[in-house]
Design a protein around this motif. Structure first.
Motif, PDB file in Angstrom:
ATOM      1  N   ARG A 150     -45.880  12.898  11.160  1.00 23.51           N
ATOM      2  CA  ARG A 150     -45.978  13.851  12.258  1.00 23.51           C
ATOM      3  C   ARG A 150     -47.203  13.575  13.131  1.00 23.51           C
ATOM      4  NH1 ARG A 150     -46.791  17.991   9.445  1.00 23.51           N
ATOM      5  NH2 ARG A 150     -44.596  18.450   9.002  1.00 23.51           N
ATOM      6  N   SER A 151     -48.351  13.321  12.523  1.00 23.57           N
ATOM      7  CA  SER A 151     -49.576  13.112  13.292  1.00 23.57           C
ATOM      8  C   SER A 151     -49.535  11.804  14.086  1.00 23.57           C
ATOM      9  CB  SER A 151     -50.793  13.136  12.357  1.00 23.57           C
ATOM     10  OG  SER A 151     -50.711  12.107  11.388  1.00 23.57           O
TER      11      SER A 151
ATOM     12  N   ASN B   5     -47.304   9.873  21.362  1.00 27.29           N
ATOM     13  CA  ASN B   5     -46.851  10.585  22.555  1.00 27.29           C
ATOM     14  C   ASN B   5     -48.016  10.962  23.464  1.00 27.29           C
ATOM     15  OD1 ASN B   5     -44.058  10.569  21.992  1.00 27.29           O
ATOM     16  ND2 ASN B   5     -44.279  12.305  20.599  1.00 27.29           N
ATOM     17  N   GLU B   6     -49.183  11.225  22.878  1.00 26.85           N
ATOM     18  CA  GLU B   6     -50.352  11.617  23.661  1.00 26.85           C
ATOM     19  C   GLU B   6     -50.893  10.483  24.521  1.00 26.85           C
ATOM     20  OE1 GLU B   6     -52.468  14.606  23.895  1.00 26.85           O
ATOM     21  OE2 GLU B   6     -50.445  15.315  23.448  1.00 26.85           O
TER      22      GLU B   6
ATOM     23  N   THR C 184     -46.774  10.304  15.203  1.00 28.68           N
ATOM     24  CA  THR C 184     -45.837  10.547  16.305  1.00 28.68           C
ATOM     25  C   THR C 184     -46.524  11.292  17.438  1.00 28.68           C
ATOM     26  OG1 THR C 184     -44.009  10.666  14.723  1.00 28.68           O
ATOM     27  CG2 THR C 184     -43.617  11.548  16.926  1.00 28.68           C
ATOM     28  N   HIS C 185     -47.327  12.292  17.092  1.00 32.59           N
ATOM     29  CA  HIS C 185     -48.040  13.076  18.105  1.00 32.59           C
ATOM     30  C   HIS C 185     -49.024  12.205  18.881  1.00 32.59           C
ATOM     31  CE1 HIS C 185     -50.126  16.425  19.986  1.00 32.59           C
ATOM     32  NE2 HIS C 185     -51.260  15.934  19.534  1.00 32.59           N
TER      33      HIS C 185
ATOM     34  N   HIS D 177     -55.089   8.199  10.571  1.00 38.01           N
ATOM     35  CA  HIS D 177     -54.080   9.150  10.097  1.00 38.01           C
ATOM     36  C   HIS D 177     -53.423   8.718   8.792  1.00 38.01           C
ATOM     37  CE1 HIS D 177     -54.219  11.260  13.978  1.00 38.01           C
ATOM     38  NE2 HIS D 177     -54.308  10.060  14.520  1.00 38.01           N
TER      39      HIS D 177
END
Length: 497
Positions: free
Chosen positions: A111-112, A118-119, A114-115, A94
Motif C-alpha cells: 500500500r505505501s 502515485n505521488e 503504491t501511494h 518502505h
C-alpha cells in the motif's frame, strides 16, 4: 394385474395462475416498472455479494496476518523513462526487515509503495501484484511484488485566458515531466496582460527526500507591471530564486533566496516628485521564509475551517535594499445557520528599513480595491504625492498596513446548490508610512486607531478556481488621501478579504 390401467397425471383445470405472494414488492402490469424493479433487485444482490466477499477477504487476511511472508523482489514494469536508482531510492524506506516480515507487513508495504509511486506524478496508474517468488534461492513464504505501471505523457502545453486579482492576461504554459528520470519538472510560461503587461518564467523542480514531502526549485523570471493607473510609472523586474518547500504536519514551510533587479521607468509627464526620485534601478538580495496552514473546505468560498500564512523577508545580502519585511494573513469561516456562513479575515504587514534609509517603492505595500478593502479604488489608500491633471495624486505605498473584514455569506433562497451567493460585508484598514520620529509602538497605535471603513452588500459567484463579486455600498470612514468610490464595484480574484 395385467388388466390394470396405466398411470396418468390428473387433468389440469383452469384458472392457471400464480397465487404466491408478491416477491419483494414486485410491481405488476407496467413493464417499465417491472424492468426497473429487476435492475434494482439485481444491484442489491450484487452489492450484497460484493460486501460479503470483502468481509470474507478481510477476515481471511486478519486471521493470517501473522503468517510469515517475505518480499524477495520488487519490480516496477512500465517505467521506461524513470531511473532505476530513483525508484530504489523511493521504495527502500518502505521495505520491512526480513525478520519482522509477515502478511500484514507485506500488505502495508504494498500500500505505501503504491501511494509513493502515485505521488511522484510520473505514473497514470500503478497496479500491484503479489506472486510466489521464482528465484532459485527463494525460501518458503518468499514472494515477488510486481507493479504494472503506465507513465503519464511527458510533454504538456496549454494556452489560457485568465482573469483575477484585478487584471486579465493571456498565457502559454509548457511542462516537461520526469526530465532526467527522477520526477523532475521543467515548467515555463509566457503571458501578456493588462496590469502585468508581459511576464515569463522558467523553473526546474525536483524532490529532495524519498518521502516527496520536500522539493527544491530553481526559478528565473521577468515581468513588467503597469502602475500608471495609480502611480504614474511602470516597474520592470528580472530575477532568480532558489526555493526549498517542505510539507510537514503543521503546514507548509518555504525557505528561499532571491536576487532581483528592479527598474522604475516610463514615467508619465504628471509623475510626482516621489515617483521621479524612485526612478532607476535597484538590486535586492534577500532570504525569506513562508509558512502556511490551510484547513478550509474550499479555497474561494469556505464554509468552515481556517487559513494562516506568515511571510518573513530579510534583504541586505548585497545589493541596494536593506530591510526586514513581515506579512501575515488569517481567515476563519464558520456556519451560523443552515445555508449561511460568517467569514472573518485579517491581513497585516510591516516594512522596516535598516541604517536609517528610506524604503524603495517596489518594496512598499499597497492597499485598497475589491480584493481587500472594498469600495476603495485599486491601490489608492495610504500616502500620496503630487497632483495629476485629473486631480489624483500618486499612491507611493506605505511601510505599515492592516486590513480586516467580516462577511455573512448566504445561499440564494430555494437554490442552495447554485454557485451564486449573497453576502453582506464590513471592511476596515489603513496604510501608513513609518514615522521615524515615533517609536514602533506609537506608529502601530496610530495606524490601528484611525481606520478607513466601508460596508455594503453584493453577489458572489464561484467560478472555479476564481471568485467573482459584484458589490454595492459606500465608504463610511475614509482618510483625506484615500481614493474611494460609491456604488457598484466588480472584483475577480483568488484571495478576497
Amino acid at each position: 394385474m395385467d388388466d390394470e390401467a396405466p398411470l396418468s397425471a390428473p387433468p389440469l383445470k383452469p384458472p392457471l395462475q400464480n397465487k404466491s405472494a408478491p416477491r419483494d414488492q414486485e410491481p405488476s402490469g407496467d413493464a417499465e416498472k417491472l424492468r426497473k424493479w429487476h435492475e434494482e433487485r439485481l444491484e442489491r444482490k450484487l452489492r450484497g455479494e460484493y460486501e460479503s466477499a470483502v468481509q470474507h477477504l478481510a477476515e481471511l487476511i486478519h486471521d493470517n496476518s501473522e503468517t510469515r511472508m517475505r518480499i524477495a523482489n520488487i519490480r516496477v514494469d512500465g517505467a521506461n523513462t524513470t531511473r532505476r536508482s530513483f525508484l530504489a531510492w523511493l521504495i527502500k524506506p518502505h521495505v520491512p526487515e526480513s525478520s519482522l516480515s509477515n502478511l500484514g507487513s507485506v500488505l502495508n508495504t504494498t500500500r505505501s509503495i503504491t501511494h509513493i509511486l502515485n505521488e511522484t506524478d510520473i505514473f497514470a496508474s500503478a497496479l500491484p501484484t503479489l506472486t510466489i517468488s521464482r528465484s532459485p534461492l527463494a525460501r518458503d513464504g518468499d514472494i515477488d511484488l510486481i507493479f504494472k505501471t503506465r507513465e503519464r505523457g511527458k510533454f504538456f502545453l496549454k494556452t489560457a485566458t485568465e482573469f483575477g486579482d484585478g487584471e486579465g492576461n493571456a498565457s502559454v504554459q509548457g511542462k516537461i515531466r520526469n526530465v532526467f528520470g527522477g520526477a523532475e519538472v521543467l515548467e515555463g510560461s509566457v503571458s501578456l496582460g493588462t496590469r502585468t503587461r508581459k511576464a515569463f518564467n522558467l523553473s526546474l523542480s525536483a524532490p529532495l527526500t524519498s518521502s516527496l514531502k520536500t522539493r527544491g526549485e530553481l526559478l528565473a523570471y521577468g515581468l513588467e507591471r503597469d502602475y500608471t493607473s495609480f502611480a504614474s510609472c511602470v516597474e520592470g523586474e528580472r530575477g532568480v530564486k532558489a526555493t526549498i518547500r517542505s510539507l510537514v504536519k503543521g503546514g507548509i514551510h518555504e525557505f528561499a533566496y532571491e536576487a532581483s533587479l528592479r527598474r522604475i521607468g516610463d514615467l508619465k509627464p504628471t509623475a510626482s516628485l516621489s515617483i521621479r526620485e524612485s526612478a532607476g534601478q535597484t538590486l535586492k538580495s534577500a532570504v525569506s521564509h513562508t509558512w502556511s496552514h490551510d484547513t478550509r473546505d474550499d479555497r474561494t468560498t469556505a464554509t468552515r475551517g481556517s487559513y494562516i500564512k506568515t511571510f518573513q523577508e530579510l534583504a541586505g545580502l548585497g545589493g541596494d535594499a536593506f530591510f526586514y519585511k513581515s506579512q501575515s494573513n488569517l481567515q476563519l469561516s464558520r456556519p451560523v445557520w443552515r445555508g449561511s456562513t460568517v467569514s472573518f479575515a485579517m491581513r497585516s504587514g510591516v516594512l522596516w528599513p535598516f541604517f536609517g534609509k528610506a524604503s524603495f517603492f517596489p518594496d512598499r505595500f499597497q492597499l485598497g480595491g475589491p480584493l481587500d478593502v472594498r469600495l476603495f479604488k485599486q491601490n489608492s489608500m495610504g500616502p500620496r504625492d503630487g497632483v495629476t491633471m485629473l486631480g489624483d495624486a500618486d499612491s507611493i505605498g506605505g511601510d505599515l498596513y492592516w486590513a480586516a473584514g467580516v462577511s455573512l455569506i448566504s445561499d440564494i433562497p430555494w437554490k442552495p446548490h447554485w454557485p451564486l451567493k449573497t453576502h453582506v460585508f464590513v471592511n476596515a484598514g489603513r496604510l501608513d508610512s513609518m514615522d521615524r520620529s515615533k517609536s514602533f509602538v506609537d506608529n502601530v497605535r496610530t495606524c490601528v486607531s484611525q481606520p478607513s471603513i466601508s460596508s455594503g452588500i453584493g453577489l458572489l459567484y464561484r467560478f472555479d478556481p476564481v471568485r467573482v463579486e459584484l458589490n454595492f455600498g459606500v465608504p463610511l470612514v475614509a482618510s483625506k488621501s484615500d481614493g474611494h468610490r460609491r456604488g457598484f464595484q466588480l472584483g475577480i480574484g483568488l484571495d478576497f478579504l
